[in-house]
Design an enzyme around this catalytic site. Structure first.
Site, PDB file in Angstrom:
ATOM      1  N   GLU A 146     -31.889 -97.817 -23.639  1.00 47.73           N
ATOM      2  CA  GLU A 146     -30.947 -97.857 -22.466  1.00 47.73           C
ATOM      3  C   GLU A 146     -30.982 -96.237 -22.056  1.00 47.73           C
ATOM      4  OE1 GLU A 146     -27.435 -99.859 -22.960  1.00 47.73           O
ATOM      5  OE2 GLU A 146     -28.344-100.898 -24.461  1.00 47.73           O
ATOM      6  N   LYS A 162     -29.060 -93.082 -21.590  1.00 48.72           N
ATOM      7  CA  LYS A 162     -27.607 -92.418 -21.892  1.00 48.72           C
ATOM      8  C   LYS A 162     -27.057 -91.766 -20.916  1.00 48.72           C
ATOM      9  CE  LYS A 162     -25.389 -89.636 -25.647  1.00 48.72           C
ATOM     10  NZ  LYS A 162     -24.410 -88.869 -24.689  1.00 48.72           N
ATOM     11  N   ASP A 213     -24.256 -89.620 -18.456  1.00 47.65           N
ATOM     12  CA  ASP A 213     -23.130 -88.289 -18.903  1.00 47.65           C
ATOM     13  C   ASP A 213     -22.125 -88.767 -17.942  1.00 47.65           C
ATOM     14  OD1 ASP A 213     -22.544 -86.089 -19.993  1.00 47.65           O
ATOM     15  OD2 ASP A 213     -23.567 -84.892 -18.765  1.00 47.65           O
ATOM     16  N   TYR A 229     -22.838-101.128 -20.021  1.00 45.11           N
ATOM     17  CA  TYR A 229     -23.907-101.312 -21.101  1.00 45.11           C
ATOM     18  C   TYR A 229     -23.494-101.965 -22.400  1.00 45.11           C
ATOM     19  CZ  TYR A 229     -21.471 -96.893 -22.562  1.00 45.11           C
ATOM     20  OH  TYR A 229     -20.697 -95.954 -23.181  1.00 45.11           O
ATOM     21  N   LYS A 279     -31.756 -87.447 -27.862  1.00 42.31           N
ATOM     22  CA  LYS A 279     -31.229 -86.436 -26.688  1.00 42.31           C
ATOM     23  C   LYS A 279     -32.480 -85.781 -26.206  1.00 42.31           C
ATOM     24  CE  LYS A 279     -27.465 -85.725 -25.915  1.00 42.31           C
ATOM     25  NZ  LYS A 279     -26.311 -85.293 -26.313  1.00 42.31           N
ATOM     26  N   CYS A 323     -10.457 -59.217 -41.394  1.00 46.16           N
ATOM     27  CA  CYS A 323     -10.221 -60.316 -40.517  1.00 46.16           C
ATOM     28  C   CYS A 323      -9.514 -59.476 -38.970  1.00 46.16           C
ATOM     29  CB  CYS A 323      -8.915 -60.944 -40.891  1.00 46.16           C
ATOM     30  SG  CYS A 323      -8.275 -62.210 -39.976  1.00 46.16           S
ATOM     31  N   CYS A 364      -5.494 -60.099 -38.922  1.00 48.06           N
ATOM     32  CA  CYS A 364      -4.545 -59.624 -39.930  1.00 48.06           C
ATOM     33  C   CYS A 364      -4.967 -58.513 -40.725  1.00 48.06           C
ATOM     34  CB  CYS A 364      -4.179 -60.738 -40.659  1.00 48.06           C
ATOM     35  SG  CYS A 364      -5.228 -61.384 -42.018  1.00 48.06           S
ATOM     36  N   CYS A 400     -11.250 -65.460 -44.144  1.00 51.70           N
ATOM     37  CA  CYS A 400      -9.824 -64.566 -44.468  1.00 51.70           C
ATOM     38  C   CYS A 400      -9.132 -65.281 -45.538  1.00 51.70           C
ATOM     39  CB  CYS A 400      -9.145 -64.419 -43.175  1.00 51.70           C
ATOM     40  SG  CYS A 400      -7.636 -63.633 -43.616  1.00 51.70           S
ATOM     41  N   CYS A 417      -1.830 -65.320 -42.099  1.00 53.40           N
ATOM     42  CA  CYS A 417      -2.779 -65.034 -40.936  1.00 53.40           C
ATOM     43  C   CYS A 417      -2.399 -65.773 -39.747  1.00 53.40           C
ATOM     44  CB  CYS A 417      -4.404 -64.994 -41.218  1.00 53.40           C
ATOM     45  SG  CYS A 417      -5.489 -64.580 -40.244  1.00 53.40           S
TER      46      CYS A 417
END
Length: 665
Positions: free
Chosen positions: A111, A113, A115, A222, A309, A401, A404, A419, A425
């Site tokens: 079938e 696909k 969207d 479907y 896909k 980081c 922080c 980090c 943080c």
């Protein structure tokens, strides 16, 4: 003439005209004539309100206002699909299927696909009774009033159908309708919509169903799920759904082998551009329902279906800069900030760069012209350099980081930098609280991600246990917070104390402990104390718990701050043990015995059979191994399982023998 009969005849005639026009694209009456008949029906229904019918075609114009969309649990979970991107992936998928089913003859339903926005529609006695969005797969939003305005969805079925079933599909917005909507916006100076899929999805959550009725939405269906279905294959199910009145795309094909699947894929990879709506791939399903039952599901997807896909659309644009995001676990994600470019129907300004290794491998530099692709992921990604920019410097990955300023670490064997400032943080703290309140975790109604950030930034919470100390007066001063919304937030936090232990365990945000692992750990250890005291070896011996997960659990409970937070949560009444539901028929007859369930049964559904095993102290395994004690075999048991059971000398018992086993004194 009998008034009721006149009303019923008009309804039937209008439903037929709707079906011919919106499903078959074949108008059998002029718009003027249709409108005249609809007005006649509306006048009669207004004059004789005792003959009101919520599924009358007159109700399709909408007008119902829904301020809050009720959350509804799906009777049958809506799974997502595994994705494949090559024909080799599909061959690997078939090999895995044959390992389970043995050397059986397989057919596949192919079938397209679509969207769009996923929907599950329930029919009872042939009438549309409920429509629910996909949500998280376990529960979604009730959008029945809005769905009824979509004219290709039948309100009343024809033919012979089960008393109750769900049908799944996609709500889509065809290209012509989307372009017309955008043209109207441009003419009045408004910003046009970005793409058909997001517009369709947003339409389902409009509060006024009359506004939804104005949008040219369509629905492609479907898959049917339910009990006592009058067909036993996917392809036959599609044909039957068409006969009942559903708009089921005719492009689907029954394939006898993977070569025929590849022919279908090759054809539609070219001709999909001729379709009036968006499609981004092909869905391949094992056709026979008995085979589907035998294959079952992973935690997220059916093993009997996969999405192929189509190759992604690719564009080039300039990389303007690289920024770095900090996740709730401290993981650093580099993000490419791009010169805006149109890609697959949306304007792309940012793309993922994954990690330092990826940046180094592609040698991506600021001011380069880069290839950007939108594949199976929602977030676009950079896949290479199209043209080197002038006067560019090699990219140096950050060492500290960005939030922080703590020096980053990178553990041996891991791709990402982290980090380590776990409790200091801000993005990590906010991220953990946002995870805690999320739908699959504590599902705190009235509290969203933005509000969590506001609570933290205003000093009202420093970890998720602080949520339970919030009062209405604390919350009201926050931006966009009124008395009612503040009260809803506090009530939602209070209600979260009813959430069961396995979801609380997931909510804690222990690294690598997702939904499925949390359920296994909760079921095995029963309470947080037992889990917190488990050794590394104890954890590894739990079914499907590996070294990495076990080590992460140990580290979590070794941390003093985590233990303090858990004690606080306990004091507020959060559930930290499994509440055993009393079952008067429960026994320990099957204690320490592991069962595999295979085939189709007469007296039990597969789920009921598994529950009966667990109710009597037994364990249900996922695959046959030396640890399996019994295989309960029904009709159409997979030959591969039968062969493996015989090789290992495992006892194979029938449904009747199992019933006798649990009824013995």
């Amino acid at each position: 003439m009998d008034i009721l009969k006149k009303i019923q005849d008009l309804r039937e005639e209008l439903n037929l005209h709707n079906h011919n026009y919106y499903v078959f694209d074949n108008a059998t009456i002029s718009d003027f004539e249709f409108d005249q008949k609809l007005k006649e029906l509306q006048d009669l229904e207004a004059k004789y309100p005792e003959y009101f019918d919520e599924n009358s075609p007159s109700q399709r114009v909408g007008g119902t206002i829904t301020k809050n969309f009720q959350t509804v649990v799906h009777e049958n979970r809506m799974y997502s699909l595994d994705n494949s991107y090559s024909k080799e992936d599909l061959q690997d998928w078939e090999t895995k299927i044959q390992k389970v089913l043995g050397n059986v003859s397989l057919q596949y339903t192919c079938e397209l696909k679509y969207d769009g926005a996923s929907i599950s529609i329930t029919y009872e006695n042939g009438k549309l009774s409920k429509a629910v969005t996909r949500g998280d797969g376990f529960q979604g939003d009730d959008v029945t009033n809005n769905i009824k305005t979509i004219k290709s969805i039948p309100l009343q079925l024809k033919g012979n159908f089960p008393a109750k079933f769900d049908i799944r599909g996609e709500i889509i917005l065809p290209f012509l309708g989307f372009e017309k909507m955008n043209q109207e916006l441009i003419e009045i100076g408004e910003t046009p919509y970005s793409n058909p899929r997001n517009t369709a999805s947003g339409s389902l959550k409009l509060q006024d169903s009359a506004e939804v009725a104005k949008r040219p939405l369509d629905c492609l269906l479907y898959f049917i799920t339910g009990n006592n279905l009058p067909f036993n294959t996917q392809f036959k199910g599609l044909e039957t759904a068409r006969n009942w009145g559903f708009k089921v795309p005719t492009q689907s094909k029954l394939a006898n082998n993977l070569d025929e699947v590849f022919e279908f894929i090759n054809y539609w990879d070219v001709h999909r551009h001729d379709l009036p709506y968006e499609t981004d791939g092909v869905v391949i399903k094992v056709n026979d329902f008995n085979h589907q039952n035998e294959l079952g599901y992973t935690a997220k997807s059916p093993r009997w279906a996969i999405a192929y896909k189509f190759k992604s659309e690719q564009v080039t644009t300039t990389l303007n800069s690289i920024s770095y995001q900090v996740g709730r676990t401290g993981a650093i994600t580099p993000v490419a900030n791009l010169e805006p470019v149109q890609l697959a129907g949306t304007i792309v300004k940012r793309a993922s760069l994954h990690n330092a290794d990826q940046i180094e491998k592609l040698d991506i530099r600021v001011n380069d012209e880069v290839f950007v692709e939108k594949g199976g992921e929602i977030i676009p990604k950079i896949i290479g350099v199209a043209k080197r920019g002038t006067e560019v410097q090699p990219t140096k990955y950050i060492t500290h980081c960005p939030e922080c300023q703590t020096e980053l670490i990178r553990k041996e064997g891991e791709a990402q930098h982290y980090c380590p400032n776990f409790y200091g943080c801000p993005p990590q703290i906010i991220g953990r609280i946002q995870h805690y309140i999320s739908r699959k975790a504590m599902d705190i109604e009235g509290l969203g991600g933005e509000t969590v950030a506001l609570l933290f930034n205003n000093g009202l919470v420093k970890d998720y246990s602080d949520l339970y100390e919030l009062k209405v007066d604390d919350v009201i001063p926050l931006e966009r917070m009124a008395q009612k919304s503040a009260k809803n937030l506090v009530n939602g936090i209070e209600k979260s104390k009813e959430i069961p232990f396995e979801r609380v365990l997931f909510a804690l945000g222990i690294r690598y402990v997702g939904e499925t692992v949390a359920k296994k750990l909760a079921k095995h250890y029963k309470n947080i104390e037992a889990l917190s005291q488990a050794s590394l070896l104890d954890l590894i011996l739990v079914d499907e718990i590996g070294d990495r997960i076990a080590q992460s659990v140990i580290e979590f409970f070794e941390n003093q701050e985590n233990r303090i937070i858990i004690e606080k949560l306990k004091s507020f009444g959060v559930q930290f043990e499994i509440v055993e539901k009393f079952n008067p028929n429960a026994t320990q007859k099957l204690s320490e015995k592991t069962f595999i369930v295979s085939g189709v049964f007469e007296k039990f559904s597969r789920d009921d059979l598994k529950k009966a095993i667990e109710d009597n102290g037994g364990k249900v395994g996922s695959s046959i191994s030396a640890k399996t004690d019994f295989v309960v075999a029904g009709d159409n048991m997979g030959p591969a399982k039968l062969e493996k059971a015989n090789q290992l000398g495992i006892a194979i018992i029938s449904e009747e023998e199992f019933i006798k086993m649990i009824n013995e004194n």
